[in-house]
Design a protein around this motif. Structure first.
Motif, PDB file in Angstrom:
ATOM      1  N   ALA A 124      41.710  49.442  43.758  1.00  0.00           N
ATOM      2  CA  ALA A 124      43.045  48.881  44.027  1.00  0.00           C
ATOM      3  C   ALA A 124      43.377  47.651  43.342  1.00  0.00           C
ATOM      4  O   ALA A 124      44.430  47.403  42.646  1.00  0.00           O
ATOM      5  CB  ALA A 124      43.299  48.668  45.496  1.00  0.00           C
ATOM      6  N   MET A 125      42.283  46.615  43.361  1.00  0.00           N
ATOM      7  CA  MET A 125      42.594  45.377  42.724  1.00  0.00           C
ATOM      8  C   MET A 125      42.822  45.419  41.210  1.00  0.00           C
ATOM      9  O   MET A 125      43.625  44.837  40.541  1.00  0.00           O
ATOM     10  CB  MET A 125      41.471  44.460  42.970  1.00  0.00           C
ATOM     11  CG  MET A 125      41.377  44.012  44.345  1.00  0.00           C
ATOM     12  SD  MET A 125      42.842  42.919  44.946  1.00  0.00           S
ATOM     13  CE  MET A 125      43.687  44.424  46.015  1.00  0.00           C
ATOM     14  N   SER A 126      41.867  46.370  40.588  1.00  0.00           N
ATOM     15  CA  SER A 126      42.116  46.576  38.932  1.00  0.00           C
ATOM     16  C   SER A 126      43.336  47.274  38.697  1.00  0.00           C
ATOM     17  O   SER A 126      44.083  46.805  37.730  1.00  0.00           O
ATOM     18  CB  SER A 126      40.826  47.111  38.753  1.00  0.00           C
ATOM     19  OG  SER A 126      40.774  48.549  39.120  1.00  0.00           O
ATOM     20  N   VAL A 158      48.861  47.489  36.414  1.00  0.00           N
ATOM     21  CA  VAL A 158      50.266  47.665  36.466  1.00  0.00           C
ATOM     22  C   VAL A 158      51.286  46.489  36.115  1.00  0.00           C
ATOM     23  O   VAL A 158      52.172  46.401  35.730  1.00  0.00           O
ATOM     24  CB  VAL A 158      50.539  48.668  37.731  1.00  0.00           C
ATOM     25  CG1 VAL A 158      50.145  49.926  37.610  1.00  0.00           C
ATOM     26  CG2 VAL A 158      50.365  47.609  38.768  1.00  0.00           C
ATOM     27  N   PHE A 159      50.622  45.375  36.536  1.00  0.00           N
ATOM     28  CA  PHE A 159      51.584  44.071  36.451  1.00  0.00           C
ATOM     29  C   PHE A 159      51.735  43.705  35.004  1.00  0.00           C
ATOM     30  O   PHE A 159      52.718  43.502  34.487  1.00  0.00           O
ATOM     31  CB  PHE A 159      50.738  43.011  37.132  1.00  0.00           C
ATOM     32  CG  PHE A 159      51.494  41.493  37.010  1.00  0.00           C
ATOM     33  CD1 PHE A 159      52.704  41.491  37.340  1.00  0.00           C
ATOM     34  CD2 PHE A 159      50.751  40.428  36.510  1.00  0.00           C
ATOM     35  CE1 PHE A 159      53.630  40.448  37.284  1.00  0.00           C
ATOM     36  CE2 PHE A 159      51.419  39.165  36.131  1.00  0.00           C
ATOM     37  CZ  PHE A 159      52.807  39.224  36.923  1.00  0.00           C
ATOM     38  N   GLY A 160      50.527  44.038  34.114  1.00  0.00           N
ATOM     39  CA  GLY A 160      50.746  43.899  32.844  1.00  0.00           C
ATOM     40  C   GLY A 160      51.536  44.811  31.912  1.00  0.00           C
ATOM     41  O   GLY A 160      52.154  44.579  31.205  1.00  0.00           O
ATOM     42  N   ILE A 161      51.220  46.291  32.633  1.00  0.00           N
ATOM     43  CA  ILE A 161      52.285  47.212  32.114  1.00  0.00           C
ATOM     44  C   ILE A 161      53.793  46.936  32.570  1.00  0.00           C
ATOM     45  O   ILE A 161      54.649  47.216  31.502  1.00  0.00           O
ATOM     46  CB  ILE A 161      52.001  48.571  32.734  1.00  0.00           C
ATOM     47  CG1 ILE A 161      50.460  49.032  32.140  1.00  0.00           C
ATOM     48  CG2 ILE A 161      52.920  49.502  32.472  1.00  0.00           C
ATOM     49  CD1 ILE A 161      49.964  50.247  32.913  1.00  0.00           C
ATOM     50  N   GLY A 208      56.553  42.065  36.956  1.00  0.00           N
ATOM     51  CA  GLY A 208      56.089  42.011  35.663  1.00  0.00           C
ATOM     52  C   GLY A 208      57.305  42.120  34.715  1.00  0.00           C
ATOM     53  O   GLY A 208      57.375  41.575  33.962  1.00  0.00           O
ATOM     54  N   ALA A 209      58.190  42.929  35.148  1.00  0.00           N
ATOM     55  CA  ALA A 209      59.439  43.090  34.421  1.00  0.00           C
ATOM     56  C   ALA A 209      60.359  41.847  34.436  1.00  0.00           C
ATOM     57  O   ALA A 209      60.881  41.665  33.292  1.00  0.00           O
ATOM     58  CB  ALA A 209      60.180  44.451  34.801  1.00  0.00           C
TER      59      ALA A 209
END
Length: 398
Positions: free
Chosen positions: A220-222, A227-230, A357-358
């Motif tokens: 989950a952490m990874s 997805v934050f970077g994505i 992130g967006a």
């Protein structure tokens, strides 16, 4: 063996994915070419697409666990059909203000969240545990073909007609998906949660379930970091291609489609790769490919179309390698009665982080540059890679 019920669910996913992928391609193009959005306004499309996961993921997971997943899927698709038609009519005649466009995107993705959680919660109910990886492999393979073809088809539709016509196709696919789910037997729901517990208690138990399981916790952490970077990258990808690198809409579709050869190849070979090096190491490989793809985007210029193809191939290849193995690990480690709630946690802190992130990507691009935003997405993905690399539980998972 994979059975008729799985095949019906799989078919419903295939037809709905066709429309969804076209819509994902069409949303930013409608924003850029119909509403003439800025980079920040374009990034808000991504924010509104994923914000429902952050706001409603937990409660939707509880509703799915306690409700009839088949009926939820059917009614969700019907509602999404109506919203898609409204999007088409309002966009084609340009009678919808930008804030109204954002609201419809938000509503569509809210109901899609119901459909997605209910769909993936049904898979372990119709597929034996030992066949879960094979089932996920088949679904990812079909998704890869759709991901490869959709951008080119979307670009052609945009060139021949206009981006809003994509919403018509999306609406049709929702109706077809509903029909497939109607054909499922009514008694497919064998693990409905029957409890008098308050929703908040059920939610707390789901979080404890994830965070007390070392494999699920590290996974989950990874994923949350990834997805934050994505989210940063996706929110500015189309703006970067169309406005910074001056790539035409048709060429954007071509770049993504041709680049997605990597997605198809990785989908076909994901089962073999996973069986050879293990599911944990395959997940590590997917993080590396994401980082390489984002880095190549950062290094690209107007003349470097080839590097954009290679970058998209790396990103495309990373997706099925991660999805098949991470989904199988999660499904294998979660009790059937908690599938909806645990899937919702992944949505909240996974896809739910994409709006953050967006928003950050749009802000960085506005006040600094798009290139810096892409570089930051590279760094964040590398941080996610470190979590997986230092997890003995995941590295040894076969």
């Amino acid at each position: 063996m994979l059975n008729r019920n799985f095949n019906l669910l799989w078919l419903s996913q295939i037809v709905s994915s066709i429309g969804n992928k076209l819509t994902i391609f069409g949303f930013p193009l409608v924003g850029i070419f119909i509403y003439d959005t800025t980079v920040l306004e374009t990034s808000m499309i991504t924010v509104m697409s994923f914000l429902p996961s952050l706001l409603f993921g937990t409660i939707i997971g509880v509703i799915v666990d306690r409700g009839d997943k088949r009926r939820i899927g059917i009614f969700t698709n019907i509602i999404c059909f109506v919203i898609s038609i409204i999007l088409f009519v309002f966009s084609i005649f340009k009678i919808l203000p930008l804030w109204g466009f954002y609201i419809l995107i938000f509503l569509l993705n809210t109901f899609l969240l119901f459909g997605s959680i209910s769909f993936y919660s049904q898979i372990p109910m119709v597929v034996e545990k030992e066949n879960l990886k094979k089932a996920n492999y088949k679904m990812e393979l079909s998704n890869s073909v759709i991901d490869t073809a959709a951008p080119s088809v979307g670009g052609i539709i945009f060139g021949l007609f206009s981006a809003p016509f994509i919403f018509i196709i999306d609406g049709i696919t929702f109706i077809l998906a509903s029909f497939c789910q109607i054909l499922l037997p009514c008694d497919i729901e064998k693990y409905k949660v029957k409890t008098k517990k308050k929703s908040i208690v059920h939610i707390r138990e789901a979080y404890n379930y994830v965070f007390n399981n070392q494999i699920l916790f590290k996974l989950a952490m990874s994923y949350f970091v990834l997805v934050f970077g994505i989210g940063i990258f996706q929110s500015i990808q189309f703006y970067y291609l169309s406005k910074v690198l001056n790539v035409a809409p048709y060429t954007i579709g071509l770049i993504i489609s041709v680049g997605n050869i990597g997605l198809v190849v990785a989908s076909i070979s994901s089962l073999k790769i996973s069986d050879t090096i293990g599911m944990g190491r395959t997940i590590i490989l997917s993080f590396i490919l994401y980082a390489v793809g984002f880095t190549l985007y950062y290094l690209s210029s107007e003349e470097s179309t080839l590097s954009l193809f290679v970058a998209t191939m790396c990103i495309g290849a990373a997706m099925p390698l991660y999805n098949v193995n991470a989904t199988t690990i999660r499904q294998s480690n979660v009790d059937l009665s908690m599938l909806g709630s645990v899937s919702a946690i992944w949505r909240i802190f996974g896809r739910g982080l994409i709006p953050l992130g967006a928003a950050i990507g749009g802000g960085i691009s506005t006040y600094f540059s798009v290139e810096i935003a892409i570089l930051i997405s590279v760094i964040i993905v590398l941080l996610g890679l470190c979590i997986v690399l230092f997890s003995d539980e995941l590295k040894k998972y076969t």
